[in-house]
Design a protein around this motif. Sequence first.
Motif, mmCIF file in Angstrom:
data_model
loop_
_atom_site.group_PDB
_atom_site.id
_atom_site.type_symbol
_atom_site.label_atom_id
_atom_site.label_comp_id
_atom_site.label_asym_id
_atom_site.label_seq_id
_atom_site.Cartn_x
_atom_site.Cartn_y
_atom_site.Cartn_z
ATOM 1 N N GLU A 1 1.830 4.757 -20.037
ATOM 2 C CA GLU A 1 0.405 4.500 -20.285
ATOM 3 C C GLU A 1 -0.048 3.241 -19.565
ATOM 4 O OE1 GLU A 1 -0.610 4.489 -24.384
ATOM 5 O OE2 GLU A 1 0.181 6.503 -24.768
ATOM 6 N N ALA A 2 0.785 2.205 -19.604
ATOM 7 C CA ALA A 2 0.440 0.965 -18.913
ATOM 8 C C ALA A 2 0.369 1.192 -17.403
ATOM 9 C CB ALA A 2 1.471 -0.116 -19.240
ATOM 10 N N PHE A 3 1.289 2.015 -16.897
ATOM 11 C CA PHE A 3 1.311 2.293 -15.462
ATOM 12 C C PHE A 3 0.017 2.960 -15.022
ATOM 13 C CE2 PHE A 3 2.485 4.557 -11.595
ATOM 14 C CZ PHE A 3 3.241 3.613 -10.915
ATOM 15 N N GLU A 4 -0.493 3.876 -15.845
ATOM 16 C CA GLU A 4 -1.758 4.552 -15.523
ATOM 17 C C GLU A 4 -2.916 3.564 -15.441
ATOM 18 O OE1 GLU A 4 -2.268 7.699 -14.694
ATOM 19 O OE2 GLU A 4 -0.098 8.013 -14.781
ATOM 20 N N LYS A 5 -2.780 2.433 -16.111
ATOM 21 C CA LYS A 5 -3.817 1.389 -16.094
ATOM 22 C C LYS A 5 -3.549 0.326 -15.036
ATOM 23 C CE LYS A 5 -4.576 1.948 -21.078
ATOM 24 N NZ LYS A 5 -4.482 1.288 -22.412
ATOM 25 N N GLY A 6 -2.507 0.569 -14.226
ATOM 26 C CA GLY A 6 -2.206 -0.371 -13.156
ATOM 27 C C GLY A 6 -1.323 -1.531 -13.571
ATOM 28 N N ILE A 7 -0.583 -1.354 -14.674
ATOM 29 C CA ILE A 7 0.290 -2.420 -15.184
ATOM 30 C C ILE A 7 1.729 -1.924 -15.189
ATOM 31 C CG2 ILE A 7 0.823 -3.920 -17.140
ATOM 32 C CD1 ILE A 7 -2.114 -3.539 -18.022
ATOM 33 N N LEU A 8 2.606 -2.677 -14.572
ATOM 34 C CA LEU A 8 4.027 -2.328 -14.555
ATOM 35 C C LEU A 8 4.767 -3.152 -15.598
ATOM 36 C CD1 LEU A 8 6.174 -0.630 -12.986
ATOM 37 C CD2 LEU A 8 6.625 -2.702 -11.639
ATOM 38 N N LYS A 9 5.292 -2.450 -16.609
ATOM 39 C CA LYS A 9 6.068 -3.132 -17.638
ATOM 40 C C LYS A 9 7.030 -2.121 -18.265
ATOM 41 C CE LYS A 9 2.984 -2.444 -21.623
ATOM 42 N NZ LYS A 9 2.273 -3.119 -22.724
#
Length: 368
Positions: free
Chosen positions: A246-254
């Motif tokens: 979900e974070a990746f879809e928002k442009g966040i790598l974690k």
Amino acid sequence: MSFISKITTLSKIIASNQRGWKSLVWNTSMARLNKAGPLMTPAHIAIEPTNACNAKCPVCETGKDEMLRTKGLLDRKKFELLIDKNFRSINTLMYYFMGEPFLNKNSYDMIKHARSKSIYVETCTNGDLVDAKGVLYSDINKISFQIGGMTEKSHQIYRVNSSLNKVKKNLYELIEEKKKVNNTNVQIDLGFIVMRHNENEVDEFIKWSKEIGVDTANIIDPCVRNMVEGYAYLPKDKKYWFYDEEAFEKGILKPKLIPHNNCDWIWNSMQINWDGEAVPCCRDPNGMHTLGNVFEMGLNNVFNSKKSVDFRKKILSRQKSVGICNLCSSYGLPDLQKIKPKKFVTNFDTINKSIDKDLDKIIDQQIN
């Protein structure tokens, strides 16, 4: 982890009676009590044979030529002295980090020295430079060949400058040489780094690994350093991800799991670079958090140095601010390996060292 689970884990460690169990119990207990020290000498260490490599993997700091540290080779005499002073406490040695281990021509001898002290030794290699007889001579416990694809084309998309044909040749030679020896401790592992360009080859890899007779085979979830690399290399099949989708879809790598002010690994392990400079773990390839030089200060003195204690205090109080933790879910507790004494003996002087000339050229290109 619940209190009962913690007690059960520590009880199993004690019952194992493996070298290093006292250190693992004490240091883990200190971590649970939020104490940064003093700690016992770590039972688990990792040492870097070199931070140079023949491959140009595009996610690796060495491969991308973004290594901020000076390139060099681990000194055999300094390594052996470190082992001689600390072998009674060390259970496991991971013999690799930010380069190709077998670019260091003394690797087989250094591994053999650690094994002669009954230390469990494991390494990871791209496979291009492996000498089968040298591996058997070293009596390493585990060697992992990690490939990037099942064809030369797909392999070289990530393993740039590596040759799958050469890797296979070296792997097959090791498998055949091992068959000739009845009492070797060497275990051969084969890893497949699954990425967007090769995820369709996973089944073929599994089938092939069974056919050729390696001891173990693994599908390796890929690591990336940023979103650009994520889009380029992370597989479409999310089951291979340890990143938050979900974070990746928002442009966040974690990562999916984010540790909160705890890391058992840093309380029980230490990463040592080729020049003796220690860093907390493998998440610090560029040496941003140097803790002291083990060749100059000694392993235990570095592990309990002010820099080390202060770093662990930071983990306990404000881990979110520690950059090297941002893409890590923590590695948990190191395993205490069952140490098997060296059995197979041979004279390395009788082994063909024809690869030396090739190594000299590569080392000259990568370091000098």
